[in-house]
Design an enzyme around this catalytic site. Structure first.
Site, PDB file in Angstrom:
ATOM      1  N   ASN A  37       1.068  -1.232  -0.097  1.00 41.65           N
ATOM      2  CA  ASN A  37       0.047  -0.220  -0.056  1.00 41.65           C
ATOM      3  C   ASN A  37       1.069   1.340  -0.092  1.00 41.65           C
ATOM      4  O   ASN A  37       1.719   1.412   0.988  1.00 41.65           O
ATOM      5  CB  ASN A  37      -0.818   0.075   1.061  1.00 41.65           C
ATOM      6  N   HIS A 122     -13.986  -3.853  11.686  1.00 42.44           N
ATOM      7  CA  HIS A 122     -13.841  -2.701  12.341  1.00 42.44           C
ATOM      8  C   HIS A 122     -14.884  -1.905  12.489  1.00 42.44           C
ATOM      9  O   HIS A 122     -15.749  -1.838  11.639  1.00 42.44           O
ATOM     10  CB  HIS A 122     -12.802  -1.972  11.361  1.00 42.44           C
ATOM     11  N   ARG A 147     -13.409  -4.931  16.265  1.00 39.53           N
ATOM     12  CA  ARG A 147     -12.379  -3.936  16.535  1.00 39.53           C
ATOM     13  C   ARG A 147     -12.911  -2.686  16.763  1.00 39.53           C
ATOM     14  O   ARG A 147     -13.764  -2.033  16.104  1.00 39.53           O
ATOM     15  CB  ARG A 147     -11.231  -3.929  15.480  1.00 39.53           C
ATOM     16  N   TYR A 159      -6.749   8.215  11.547  1.00 36.23           N
ATOM     17  CA  TYR A 159      -6.704   6.945  10.576  1.00 36.23           C
ATOM     18  C   TYR A 159      -7.406   5.584  11.522  1.00 36.23           C
ATOM     19  O   TYR A 159      -6.997   5.716  12.660  1.00 36.23           O
ATOM     20  CB  TYR A 159      -5.452   6.508  10.322  1.00 36.23           C
ATOM     21  N   ASP A 211      -6.854  -1.406  18.191  1.00 39.44           N
ATOM     22  CA  ASP A 211      -5.529  -1.345  17.338  1.00 39.44           C
ATOM     23  C   ASP A 211      -4.687   0.170  17.769  1.00 39.44           C
ATOM     24  O   ASP A 211      -5.416   1.350  17.596  1.00 39.44           O
ATOM     25  CB  ASP A 211      -5.813  -1.297  15.712  1.00 39.44           C
ATOM     26  N   HIS A 213      -1.877   1.308  16.562  1.00 41.87           N
ATOM     27  CA  HIS A 213      -1.284   1.444  15.350  1.00 41.87           C
ATOM     28  C   HIS A 213       0.161   2.170  15.454  1.00 41.87           C
ATOM     29  O   HIS A 213       0.343   3.229  15.181  1.00 41.87           O
ATOM     30  CB  HIS A 213      -2.255   2.695  14.566  1.00 41.87           C
ATOM     31  N   GLU A 237      -3.766  -4.163  19.981  1.00 41.58           N
ATOM     32  CA  GLU A 237      -2.522  -4.535  18.550  1.00 41.58           C
ATOM     33  C   GLU A 237      -1.797  -3.411  18.342  1.00 41.58           C
ATOM     34  O   GLU A 237      -2.129  -2.227  18.792  1.00 41.58           O
ATOM     35  CB  GLU A 237      -3.712  -4.553  17.414  1.00 41.58           C
ATOM     36  N   GLU A 263       1.777  -6.948  11.554  1.00 42.97           N
ATOM     37  CA  GLU A 263       1.320  -6.442  10.188  1.00 42.97           C
ATOM     38  C   GLU A 263       2.453  -6.147   9.102  1.00 42.97           C
ATOM     39  O   GLU A 263       2.301  -6.133   8.096  1.00 42.97           O
ATOM     40  CB  GLU A 263      -0.035  -5.826  10.114  1.00 42.97           C
ATOM     41  N   ARG A 284       0.468 -11.136  13.422  1.00 40.20           N
ATOM     42  CA  ARG A 284      -0.453 -10.796  12.501  1.00 40.20           C
ATOM     43  C   ARG A 284       0.274 -10.735  10.853  1.00 40.20           C
ATOM     44  O   ARG A 284      -0.226 -10.008  10.169  1.00 40.20           O
ATOM     45  CB  ARG A 284      -0.629  -9.011  12.643  1.00 40.20           C
ATOM     46  N   HIS A 313      -3.094 -10.136   8.905  1.00 32.81           N
ATOM     47  CA  HIS A 313      -3.477  -8.883   8.578  1.00 32.81           C
ATOM     48  C   HIS A 313      -4.521  -9.098   7.454  1.00 32.81           C
ATOM     49  O   HIS A 313      -3.933  -9.785   6.555  1.00 32.81           O
ATOM     50  CB  HIS A 313      -2.253  -8.020   8.165  1.00 32.81           C
ATOM     51  N   ASP A 317      -6.384  -3.470   1.699  1.00 31.62           N
ATOM     52  CA  ASP A 317      -5.216  -3.307   0.640  1.00 31.62           C
ATOM     53  C   ASP A 317      -4.610  -4.742   0.612  1.00 31.62           C
ATOM     54  O   ASP A 317      -3.524  -4.855  -0.217  1.00 31.62           O
ATOM     55  CB  ASP A 317      -4.313  -2.197   1.153  1.00 31.62           C
ATOM     56  N   GLU A 340      -8.556 -10.916  10.247  1.00 32.15           N
ATOM     57  CA  GLU A 340      -8.881  -9.742   9.803  1.00 32.15           C
ATOM     58  C   GLU A 340      -9.690  -9.818   8.403  1.00 32.15           C
ATOM     59  O   GLU A 340      -9.065 -10.211   7.724  1.00 32.15           O
ATOM     60  CB  GLU A 340      -7.922  -8.817  10.163  1.00 32.15           C
ATOM     61  N   TRP A 403       2.522   6.072  13.595  1.00 33.45           N
ATOM     62  CA  TRP A 403       1.178   6.042  13.427  1.00 33.45           C
ATOM     63  C   TRP A 403       0.665   4.802  13.157  1.00 33.45           C
ATOM     64  O   TRP A 403       1.660   3.967  12.798  1.00 33.45           O
ATOM     65  CB  TRP A 403       0.711   7.227  12.293  1.00 33.45           C
TER      66      TRP A 403
END
Ligand code: GCO
Ligand code: MG
Length: 403
Positions: A37, A122, A147, A159, A211, A213, A237, A263, A284, A313, A317, A340, A403
């Protein structure tokens, strides 16, 4: 059998996907996902300029040897671009092998260990009540694992929360990266409040996930883990950026909150400490970034020895091709944890005819020979590549942050 040609197809039916198609002299073809991605074209160049020329004429049945040839032979090992390219080739080769055997892929991985694959989806929102409402709806839609993410009041949506959450509408993926704002001290007290309200609304039968992130430091993550313990989350996560695997020791010392990470990992060496020291509970990695079917199965078998479960994961994407391979591995291994699944745009579903199916919180593996996912190139031709970036994040004072 010999590889006669390899084509790289790039298309954007809502998200950019890089798909590898391998042709053989016996008429069998196979496809694989090689999408990274926001960096898609670098994988295309890696494949077209460096891998395709050295694979023509090779025996496609030698999946392990070709994997090692591309991994060891490159000299420059690991890394997301190299490993996505290897992953795309590997998935296509397993597709060919399973078609040649006239069997669904999971049969070559040990056969079925389960009948269906539990997924999580999610839910996000701009405030706690919006998230609670979303979780209730998701539960009604049959999800046993959800999630939950919430925006920080007073800051723009980040995000994974708010309107951006609907990945099927593109999420926060834009032609140039957007800049988000992050404030840990505002986030930390908010998340336990979110899960208190979610538990009140949906009770204790449902698995809840969150998550982070990669946004915290280990000691901040330890604090969050402790504060979330009363709500018994399925996992926390990516609590910290995991380049420093030893960082998880600090989190583990302080909390019984189950932890998931991986991930962004692409090799077994990225997770060796985390697994051998049992610092995490779920790993993940996913087929498209961790070396295809070969890489994924190897990592999950390694994790099994240390009581760590799989959790591929699977956002939008990760293409339906990689999702298909994940489902075969999920179905075959003993140490499956969860998968997921964000779902895809209608255009994406049209572009990738497939035998796997989703139904009320569970994915079901297909029975067609191969991994069961194909590409409709006429549909793909309608959706040319379109530049797309993930966001970046800054602190309130302007400093760059994870992030
Ligand atoms: C997840 C994620 C994703 C990633 C995205 C990056 O848990 O699904 O964190 O949303 O950010 O896949 O490309
Ligand atoms: Mg994540």
């Amino acid at each position: 059998m010999k590889i006669t040609d390899i084509k790289i197809i790039v298309a954007s039916p809502g998200r950019n996907f890089v798909t590898v198609k391998i042709y053989t002299d016996e008429g069998l073809t196979g496809i694989g996902d090689a999408t990274v991605n926001g960096r898609e074209k670098s994988v295309v160049a890696y494949l077209e300029d460096h891998l395709v020329p050295i694979l023509i004429g090779k025996d496609p049945m030698r999946t392990e040897d070709i994997w090692q040839y591309l991994y060891k032979g490159a000299y420059w090992r690991r890394g997301p671009i190299t490993m996505a390219a290897i992953s795309g080739i590997d998935m296509a080769l397993w597709d060919i092998k399973a078609k040649a055997a006239n069997m669904p892929l999971y049969q070559l991985l040990g056969g079925k260990s389960r009948d269906k694959v539990m997924v999580y989806k999610h839910v996000g929102g701009l405030d706690i009540s919006e998230v609670v409402e979303g979780v209730v709806k998701m539960r009604e839609a049959g999800l046993d694992a959800i999630r939950a993410q919430v925006s920080i009041p007073g800051l723009p949506p980040i995000y994974g929360t708010g309107p951006s959450l609907d990945q099927t509408k593109g999420g926060m993926i834009t032609a140039l990266p957007t800049e988000e704002v992050w404030a840990t001290h505002k986030y930390l007290p908010l998340v336990p409040k979110l899960f208190e309200k979610v538990r009140d609304a949906v009770g204790w039968d449902v698995h809840l996930l969150h998550d982070v992130h990669h946004r915290l430091t280990p000691i901040e993550a330890a604090r969050l883990g402790k504060d979330l313990e009363p709500f018994r989350l399925f996992w926390l996560e990516d609590a910290v950026a995991a380049e420093l695997q030893e960082g998880f020791r600090i989190i583990r010392q302080h909390t019984t909150q189950p932890l998931a990470v991986g991930e962004v990992f692409n090799s077994i060496y990225d997770l060796q400490t985390l697994i051998t020291e049992q610092l995490i509970d779920y790993i993940r990695v996913t087929s498209v970034h961790a070396g295809g079917v070969t890489g994924l199965k190897r990592i999950f078998d390694f994790a099994a020895i240390y009581h760590v479960r799989s959790a591929c994961h699977g956002p939008m994407d990760v293409s339906p091709v990689a999702m298909g391979c994940n489902i075969h591995v999920d179905t075959a291994i003993n140490n499956f944890g969860i998968q997921e699944f964000s779902g895809y745009t209608e255009e994406t579903y049209d572009m990738f005819p497939r035998s796997w199916r989703y139904e009320r919180g569970y994915l079901h593996v297909g029975e067609t020979p191969g991994h069961g996912v194909d590409i409709d190139e006429k549909v793909a031709a309608k959706f040319p590549y379109s530049p797309a970036y993930l966001p970046v994040a800054r602190l309130e004072d302007g400093g760059m942050t994870s992030w």
